[in-house]
Scaffold this active site. Structure first.
Site, PDB file in Angstrom:
ATOM      1  N   SER A 104     -16.197  87.803  21.958  1.00  0.00           N
ATOM      2  CA  SER A 104     -15.760  86.728  21.784  1.00  0.00           C
ATOM      3  C   SER A 104     -15.093  86.232  20.271  1.00  0.00           C
ATOM      4  O   SER A 104     -14.102  85.590  20.348  1.00  0.00           O
ATOM      5  CB  SER A 104     -16.673  85.569  22.290  1.00  0.00           C
ATOM      6  OG  SER A 104     -16.969  85.964  23.971  1.00  0.00           O
TER       7      SER A 104
ATOM      8  N   HIS B 152     -17.803  81.882  18.236  1.00  0.00           N
ATOM      9  CA  HIS B 152     -16.482  81.283  18.664  1.00  0.00           C
ATOM     10  C   HIS B 152     -15.727  80.570  17.531  1.00  0.00           C
ATOM     11  O   HIS B 152     -14.480  81.079  17.150  1.00  0.00           O
ATOM     12  CB  HIS B 152     -16.420  80.608  19.772  1.00  0.00           C
ATOM     13  CG  HIS B 152     -16.820  81.195  21.044  1.00  0.00           C
ATOM     14  ND1 HIS B 152     -17.094  80.566  22.207  1.00  0.00           N
ATOM     15  CD2 HIS B 152     -17.202  82.323  21.295  1.00  0.00           C
ATOM     16  CE1 HIS B 152     -17.344  81.202  23.331  1.00  0.00           C
ATOM     17  NE2 HIS B 152     -17.426  82.484  22.688  1.00  0.00           N
TER      18      HIS B 152
END
Length: 197
Positions: A129, A180
């Site tokens: 991610s 993230h």
């Protein structure tokens, strides 16, 4: 005009046009399949590759890289691999193959380093991610600076999915939001360097 995030290539065309993206997808899938084997040595190898902050603090720095290619569930694998399949090809084409590979790994590493700095020693994580949010960071840079042409539709897709991705991370437990955010910021800033001709 066809949206740039619509994939219309055949399997052979995709492999030829975007070899780095194809390679990353293969690594994701092959490692997932490997670590499904319920053999003790293989399971031990998995746990030696996880991004466990306590072990990283003891000098096992390879975990910052290896954890980028592991996933803890099929849904996790599917989401990250599908995101890579949709969004990586355009950036690979823009940056060139090896620049894209360097960019992708750098985003993932920086996201994991930030995770190591901010999260406690007992924290562990896996997943691509951070690197994928780095791709979104690159697209936001391109859109904001008008460096590459995007249709209004493509711009909306990037912005909406970025917002959904960030919000869903905060609304669900067990998500590495630090990675993230770190990946996104890293991608935005690194694009200044990697996008130079």
């Amino acid at each position: 005009m066809v949206a740039i995030f619509v994939r219309t290539e055949s399997f052979r065309e995709f492999r030829t046009y975007y070899p780095i993206t194809f390679l990353l997808l293969c690594i994701h899938i092959l490692l997932w399949a490997l670590f499904l084997i319920p053999a003790q040595p293989i399971q031990s190898l998995f746990y030696n590759f996880v991004g466990y902050n306590g072990a990283i603090g003891q000098g096992e720095y390879w975990r910052l890289a290896t954890s980028m290619f592991l996933h803890n569930s099929f849904a996790h694998l599917l989401f990250n691999s599908f995101s890579l399949f949709l969004f990586a090809p355009r950036l690979e084409r823009e940056l060139s193959r090896y620049k894209f590979l360097g960019f992708y790994i750098a985003c993932g590493l920086l996201a994991n380093v930030l995770t190591f700095i901010i999260q406690p020693a007992y924290y562990s994580h896996v997943g691509a991610s951070g690197a994928i949010f780095g791709i979104f960071g690159a697209y936001i840079y391109f859109i904001r600076n008008k460096t590459i042409y995007f249709t209004k539709s493509d711009q909306q897709i990037v912005i909406v999915l970025l917002i959904i991705g960030l919000l869903s991370g905060f609304l669900n437990s067990g998500v590495n939001n630090i990675a993230h955010i770190g990946g996104f910021i890293s991608g935005y800033l690194l694009t200044i360097l990697f996008a130079r001709k």
